[in-house]
Design an enzyme around this catalytic site. Structure first.
Site, PDB file in Angstrom:
ATOM      1  CB  THR A 260      -0.930   0.026   1.221  1.00 51.12           C
ATOM      2  OG1 THR A 260      -1.866  -1.054   1.113  1.00 51.12           O
ATOM      3  CG2 THR A 260      -1.718   1.330   1.292  1.00 51.12           C
ATOM      4  CG  PHE A 262       0.331   4.446   3.880  1.00 55.32           C
ATOM      5  CD1 PHE A 262      -0.847   4.550   4.619  1.00 55.32           C
ATOM      6  CD2 PHE A 262       0.856   3.181   3.661  1.00 55.32           C
ATOM      7  CE1 PHE A 262      -1.483   3.419   5.119  1.00 55.32           C
ATOM      8  CE2 PHE A 262       0.221   2.045   4.152  1.00 55.32           C
ATOM      9  CZ  PHE A 262      -0.959   2.169   4.874  1.00 55.32           C
TER      10      PHE A 262
END
Length: 363
Positions: A260, A262
């Site tokens: 992921t 961020f």
């Protein structure tokens, strides 16, 4: 005393001597950092500087000749920088909570353990608290390597005037947590929607008839299981440790390497470095060739596009905002030229920020 014991005694004495020097040098470094903090405060400059952070990591990586790997050296420096930032100004940084979420883990990887991590119940809450000045920065997920964009993060950039200040990539690995170890007795699984999707094959193969309950975060899933004592949670191992849950199964995500991205959001913009990325959002006239004309401009400059995403305009059916990331900083002459040309072609244009790329430094 044996020769081995004598040798160990000498080696340990050498380590003790080095420890004395290391501590003295760390504290001396912290003293310089405090003075830097004083100058920043007097001049009104930001306490956290991602450009400086990147310079330090690059420097220590080049200096690291072993035997400790560069990743360990960077982790040590991350905590030192975290501590010195706390001396300058105790940072309050928001994240999608509660504690134990992947956002919390990303925050710790980026800022270390000496800052004040403040959990929020939703991504919009992170944005609003930063915008209102109640938090210095926020850490929010923006895209996942298997599931794509995080829509609420993109939408909030349109509703606030915050900038992207920095980025990081976090490896995501899901565990099944709870008190019930007999899978045949499990009736419910709690987890955030995007996480549940990333584990759908494992769930179908091992718990085909279970009820999947969506929660606001993976950590909330773990928290609910710890409180209700029913079902299992899809979350991180650290969430299991925080909420006292057993690890029933590890690595249940469908694809290894799941990552992921961020973003660190704030009110300030990052100075230019050697390797930067710029993010913008725009909308264009609803007519033939409008998007092609904008993308042609990127090709003519030329600029390396790293991402393009579309989000529907809520007020107009079948019209869209386009979120674009590309390599370069807004202060680069060719990027400044590009931004002006793109802006002239759009009905809405917003610069979301220029900031250091995460580069090859895993977190």
């Amino acid at each position: 005393m044996s020769s081995a014991e004598e040798e160990l005694k000498k080696l340990r004495a050498g380590i003790d001597s080095l420890d004395t020097e290391i501590i003295a040098l760390i504290q001396k470094r912290a003293g310089f950092a405090q003075e830097i903090g004083r100058v920043k405060k007097e001049s009104g400059g930001p306490i956290y500087r991602p450009d400086r952070e990147k310079d330090v990591y690059e420097k220590v990586t080049k200096l690291s000749g072993g035997p400790l790997p560069a990743s360990v050296i960077r982790a040590i420096y991350r905590e030192m920088m975290s501590g010195t930032i706390a001396l300058e100004h105790p940072l309050k940084i928001g994240f999608l909570g509660p504690e134990g979420s992947f956002s919390h883990s990303a925050l710790r990887a980026k800022f270390g353990s000496s800052i004040d991590a403040v959990p929020q119940t939703s991504i919009p809450d992170v944005f609003r608290m930063v915008e209102e000045g109640k938090l210095d920065y926020g850490v929010v997920p923006v895209e996942n390597s298997t599931e794509g964009q995080v829509s609420s993060t993109l939408d909030m950039f349109l509703e606030t005037d915050l900038f992207v200040y920095s980025e990081l990539y976090q490896r995501i690995s899901f565990s099944l947590l709870g008190f019930e170890t007999d899978l045949s007795a499990v009736k419910k699984i709690y987890g955030i929607r995007i996480g549940n999707e990333q584990c759908r094959n494992w769930i179908s193969a091992n718990l085909p008839s279970v009820e999947v309950v969506d929660t606001s975060s993976t950590a909330m899933a773990a928290k609910l299981v710890s409180e209700r004592k029913d079902g299992l949670a899809i979350a991180s191992k650290i969430a299991g440790e925080i909420y006292g849950l057993n690890v029933v199964a590890e690595g249940i995500e469908d694809y290894s390497g799941n990552t992921t991205r961020f973003l660190v959001i704030g009110k300030t913009e990052s100075p230019k470095t050697k390797e930067d990325k710029t993010s913008i959002v725009f909308s264009i006239p609803n007519q033939t060739g409008s998007l092609f004309a904008v993308l042609k401009t990127f090709n003519e400059i030329p600029v390396n596009l790293t991402k393009i995403e579309s989000r529907p305009l809520k007020r107009n059916l079948w019209e869209y905002h386009f979120f674009v990331d590309f390599i370069g900083h807004k202060e680069d002459p060719k990027i400044a030229e590009l931004l002006e040309k793109v802006k002239s072609q759009c009905t809405l244009f917003k610069l979301l920020g220029s900031y250091p790329t995460a580069g090859s430094f895993p977190t």
